[in-house]
Design a protein around this motif. Structure first.
Motif, PDB file in Angstrom:
ATOM      1  N   PRO A   1       0.838  -1.209   0.000  1.00  0.00           N
ATOM      2  CA  PRO A   1       0.000   0.000   0.000  1.00  0.00           C
ATOM      3  C   PRO A   1       0.859   1.240   0.000  1.00  0.00           C
ATOM      4  N   LEU A   2       0.461   2.218  -0.790  1.00  0.00           N
ATOM      5  CA  LEU A   2       1.229   3.443  -0.938  1.00  0.00           C
ATOM      6  C   LEU A   2       0.382   4.637  -0.558  1.00  0.00           C
ATOM      7  N   PRO A   3       1.014   5.747  -0.212  1.00  0.00           N
ATOM      8  CA  PRO A   3       0.238   6.948   0.047  1.00  0.00           C
ATOM      9  C   PRO A   3      -0.521   7.381  -1.186  1.00  0.00           C
ATOM     10  N   ALA A   4      -1.655   8.031  -0.972  1.00  0.00           N
ATOM     11  CA  ALA A   4      -2.474   8.487  -2.090  1.00  0.00           C
ATOM     12  C   ALA A   4      -1.713   9.499  -2.920  1.00  0.00           C
ATOM     13  N   PRO A   5      -1.955   9.558  -4.224  1.00  0.00           N
ATOM     14  CA  PRO A   5      -1.268  10.548  -5.064  1.00  0.00           C
ATOM     15  C   PRO A   5      -1.641  11.961  -4.661  1.00  0.00           C
ATOM     16  N   HIS A   6      -0.729  12.880  -4.865  1.00  0.00           N
ATOM     17  CA  HIS A   6      -0.946  14.272  -4.499  1.00  0.00           C
ATOM     18  C   HIS A   6      -1.141  15.111  -5.757  1.00  0.00           C
ATOM     19  N   ASP A   7      -1.807  16.209  -5.595  1.00  0.00           N
ATOM     20  CA  ASP A   7      -2.126  17.080  -6.726  1.00  0.00           C
ATOM     21  C   ASP A   7      -1.024  18.101  -6.954  1.00  0.00           C
ATOM     22  N   CYS A   8       0.197  17.630  -7.101  1.00  0.00           N
ATOM     23  CA  CYS A   8       1.313  18.527  -7.411  1.00  0.00           C
ATOM     24  C   CYS A   8       1.092  19.140  -8.783  1.00  0.00           C
TER      25      CYS A   8
ATOM     26  N   GLU B   1      15.749  14.563 -10.214  1.00  0.00           N
ATOM     27  CA  GLU B   1      15.032  13.380  -9.737  1.00  0.00           C
ATOM     28  C   GLU B   1      15.048  13.275  -8.213  1.00  0.00           C
ATOM     29  N   LEU B   2      15.882  14.094  -7.556  1.00  0.00           N
ATOM     30  CA  LEU B   2      15.917  14.124  -6.097  1.00  0.00           C
ATOM     31  C   LEU B   2      15.055  15.238  -5.520  1.00  0.00           C
ATOM     32  N   SER B   3      14.419  16.020  -6.354  1.00  0.00           N
ATOM     33  CA  SER B   3      13.647  17.173  -5.895  1.00  0.00           C
ATOM     34  C   SER B   3      12.276  16.755  -5.369  1.00  0.00           C
ATOM     35  N   PRO B   4      11.643  17.607  -4.564  1.00  0.00           N
ATOM     36  CA  PRO B   4      10.276  17.302  -4.107  1.00  0.00           C
ATOM     37  C   PRO B   4       9.302  17.132  -5.261  1.00  0.00           C
ATOM     38  N   ARG B   5       9.425  17.960  -6.303  1.00  0.00           N
ATOM     39  CA  ARG B   5       8.520  17.840  -7.447  1.00  0.00           C
ATOM     40  C   ARG B   5       8.609  16.439  -8.053  1.00  0.00           C
ATOM     41  N   ALA B   6       9.822  15.939  -8.215  1.00  0.00           N
ATOM     42  CA  ALA B   6       9.989  14.595  -8.768  1.00  0.00           C
ATOM     43  C   ALA B   6       9.402  13.541  -7.831  1.00  0.00           C
ATOM     44  N   LYS B   7       9.546  13.753  -6.540  1.00  0.00           N
ATOM     45  CA  LYS B   7       8.995  12.790  -5.583  1.00  0.00           C
ATOM     46  C   LYS B   7       7.481  12.698  -5.713  1.00  0.00           C
ATOM     47  N   PHE B   8       6.812  13.837  -5.746  1.00  0.00           N
ATOM     48  CA  PHE B   8       5.364  13.805  -5.849  1.00  0.00           C
ATOM     49  C   PHE B   8       4.915  13.190  -7.173  1.00  0.00           C
ATOM     50  N   HIS B   9       5.638  13.485  -8.250  1.00  0.00           N
ATOM     51  CA  HIS B   9       5.301  12.899  -9.543  1.00  0.00           C
ATOM     52  C   HIS B   9       5.477  11.384  -9.496  1.00  0.00           C
ATOM     53  N   LEU B  10       6.590  10.930  -8.909  1.00  0.00           N
ATOM     54  CA  LEU B  10       6.866   9.504  -8.832  1.00  0.00           C
ATOM     55  C   LEU B  10       5.879   8.799  -7.906  1.00  0.00           C
ATOM     56  N   LEU B  11       5.569   9.428  -6.763  1.00  0.00           N
ATOM     57  CA  LEU B  11       4.617   8.825  -5.829  1.00  0.00           C
ATOM     58  C   LEU B  11       3.240   8.679  -6.464  1.00  0.00           C
ATOM     59  N   ALA B  12       2.828   9.661  -7.239  1.00  0.00           N
ATOM     60  CA  ALA B  12       1.525   9.577  -7.891  1.00  0.00           C
ATOM     61  C   ALA B  12       1.495   8.409  -8.878  1.00  0.00           C
ATOM     62  N   ARG B  13       2.583   8.219  -9.620  1.00  0.00           N
ATOM     63  CA  ARG B  13       2.626   7.110 -10.572  1.00  0.00           C
ATOM     64  C   ARG B  13       2.678   5.769  -9.842  1.00  0.00           C
ATOM     65  N   MET B  14       3.377   5.715  -8.750  1.00  0.00           N
ATOM     66  CA  MET B  14       3.419   4.468  -7.978  1.00  0.00           C
ATOM     67  C   MET B  14       2.048   4.138  -7.406  1.00  0.00           C
ATOM     68  N   ALA B  15       1.351   5.159  -6.915  1.00  0.00           N
ATOM     69  CA  ALA B  15       0.032   4.927  -6.342  1.00  0.00           C
ATOM     70  C   ALA B  15      -0.953   4.438  -7.394  1.00  0.00           C
ATOM     71  N   ARG B  16      -0.707   4.802  -8.678  1.00  0.00           N
ATOM     72  CA  ARG B  16      -1.565   4.312  -9.760  1.00  0.00           C
ATOM     73  C   ARG B  16      -1.111   2.942 -10.273  1.00  0.00           C
ATOM     74  N   ASN B  17      -0.101   2.393  -9.587  1.00  0.00           N
ATOM     75  CA  ASN B  17       0.400   1.068  -9.974  1.00  0.00           C
ATOM     76  C   ASN B  17       0.954   1.062 -11.394  1.00  0.00           C
ATOM     77  N   ASP B  18       1.683   2.094 -11.744  1.00  0.00           N
ATOM     78  CA  ASP B  18       2.234   2.224 -13.084  1.00  0.00           C
ATOM     79  C   ASP B  18       3.129   1.020 -13.403  1.00  0.00           C
ATOM     80  N   PRO B  19       2.786   0.232 -14.416  1.00  0.00           N
ATOM     81  CA  PRO B  19       3.583  -0.966 -14.713  1.00  0.00           C
ATOM     82  C   PRO B  19       4.967  -0.649 -15.251  1.00  0.00           C
ATOM     83  N   ALA B  20       5.224   0.619 -15.609  1.00  0.00           N
ATOM     84  CA  ALA B  20       6.546   0.984 -16.124  1.00  0.00           C
ATOM     85  C   ALA B  20       7.581   1.128 -15.022  1.00  0.00           C
ATOM     86  N   LEU B  21       7.153   1.047 -13.767  1.00  0.00           N
ATOM     87  CA  LEU B  21       8.063   1.253 -12.646  1.00  0.00           C
ATOM     88  C   LEU B  21       8.283  -0.051 -11.889  1.00  0.00           C
ATOM     89  N   ARG B  22       9.499  -0.245 -11.472  1.00  0.00           N
ATOM     90  CA  ARG B  22       9.774  -1.320 -10.518  1.00  0.00           C
ATOM     91  C   ARG B  22       9.653  -0.729  -9.128  1.00  0.00           C
TER      92      ARG B  22
END
Length: 404
Positions: A11-18, A38-59
């Motif tokens: 389970p992951l945190p819900a995506p944020h509206d960055c 890729e270490l910035s907060p903007r990148a984190k929120f973008h990545l977290l949102a994709r992870m929360a959507r279960n993006d198959p392109a990400l490990r």
């Protein structure tokens, strides 16, 4: 990252509206030190949102490791037009993906009374680190030396007249982890100053960690246990004022959610949390001849509004000290284990910005900053908490001046 379908996703945190505005990039010390977006907060929120959507392109594992590279300074939240907080999001992500670094960090914090003195003793056996100390072992030796009161600089700031405006007020001292288990000299100085201003200083009720280092490390159960222990200790001592001399502890205590309190109690808790500097009021100091000629101030990322420590030191030293945002020290909590090289690079960028002259002394008002700055300072520069330079034996209270 290579494409791979998720297997049993955690389970992951819900995506944020960055909105990807990039304001966080202007204040993120990790981005400033590395130039890696890729270490910035903007990148984190973008990545977290994709992870929360279960993006198959990400490990999931490498994605969570990358998103978890955060110093927990909180500067992004202040800059974000939506108030998004990367440290909170990263803490939730780390909780969803626990690992051995979080386990070790939990032991380091929750068992500090046993582990820290032993670690400092082992550091003494290894000898004092030099400027040539490099690599993981060198960094560890430098950090342990920073925690060792035996390596403290001589005290050179003496209180000459106490402001007793707060005399009689019931106060409990919240020492925090570092001053409770390693730099007990800070605690002794704080106790002496509080007695000088005449407060009714209560016995130590056995406070735990403020909880912030545990929460940001993805340890919500340990964080909640520490918070509950602190609230109960506060209740049992009659809900006194809490004198806090670590900016990060002040920030962590102030973040306790209202749900932890009885009705109407949360507001009393918030009002009870006071910086030690605020309780000292207009107490005056003088420098001894041993004082360094160049004294700088490092404002912590989590300094309370108005930074009362900077104001106190400006009066005490009779010199203006830079206030407002200063570079992050790069301490980073859990990143001391997960990405120490990035923490060190951020510290190096911090020192380049400060650019202290030789033989300078850098003061700060945060336990984490004091430890990190002392462990990474240039060879001819010393750094530490301002309480470490306070000499209290000559102080007088009730408006009485110390003898010349």
């Amino acid at each position: 990252m290579p494409t791979s379908p998720h297997l049993n996703p955690a389970p992951l945190p819900a995506p944020h509206d960055c909105v990807l505005c990039g304001r966080c990039l202007e204040v993120c010390p990790l981005f400033a030190a590395t130039g890696r977006e890729e270490l910035s907060p903007r990148a984190k929120f973008h990545l977290l949102a994709r992870m929360a959507r279960n993006d198959p392109a990400l490990r999931e594992k490498p994605a969570s490791d990358l998103a978890g590279l955060c110093l927990s300074c909180g500067r992004c939240q202040k800059a974000c037009p939506l108030g998004l907080c990367a440290p909170d999001a990263v803490g939730a992500l780390r909780a969803a993906h626990p690992g051995w670094p979080a386990f070790l960090w939990e032991q380091w914090i929750t068992r500090a009374g046993l582990v820290w003195p032993l670690a400092v003793s082992l550091g003494r056996l290894a000898g004092h680190p030099t400027s040539a100390s490099t690599g993981p072992l060198g960094r560890a030796r430098a950090a342990l030396a920073a925690l060792d009161p035996g390596h403290a600089s001589p005290s050179w700031l003496v209180p000459t007249r106490f402001d007793t405006t707060c005399a009689g007020r019931r106060v409990a001292l919240f020492r925090g982890c570092v001053a409770s288990h390693a730099r007990t000299d800070w605690s002794r100085a704080a106790v002496s100053l509080l007695r000088g201003v005449g407060v009714t200083l209560l016995d130590d009720p056995g406070f735990a960690c403020c909880g912030a280092p545990l929460g940001h490390a993805g340890l919500p159960d340990a964080q909640n246990a520490a918070r509950q222990k602190n609230i109960q200790a506060w209740r049992e001592t009659g809900r006194p004022a809490l004198a806090v001399f670590c900016a990060s502890c002040h920030h962590g205590l102030s973040a306790y959610p209202p749900a932890l309190f009885a009705p109407g109690e949360a507001d009393v808790w918030q009002k009870s949390i006071l910086p030690l500097a605020a309780l000292l009021g207009q107490t005056t100091f003088e420098k001894t001849p041993e004082a360094p000629t160049a004294i700088l101030y490092h404002a912590p990322c989590h300094a309370p509004p108005g930074d009362p420590d900077a104001a106190l030191l400006s009066r005490a030293l009779d010199q203006p000290l830079a206030q407002g945002p200063t570079p992050c020290c790069g301490f980073g909590g859990l990143m001391q284990l997960t990405a120490p090289t990035l923490a060190t690079r951020t510290a190096a960028a911090c020192w380049r910005t400060h650019n202290p002259p030789p033989q300078a002394h850098v003061l700060t008002a945060c336990s984490g900053c004091a430890t990190q700055l002392a462990a990474t300072s240039p060879p001819t520069v010393t750094a530490g908490h301002w309480l470490a330079v306070v000499r209290c034996e000559e102080a007088r209270g009730d408006g009485e001046e110390a003898p010349p």
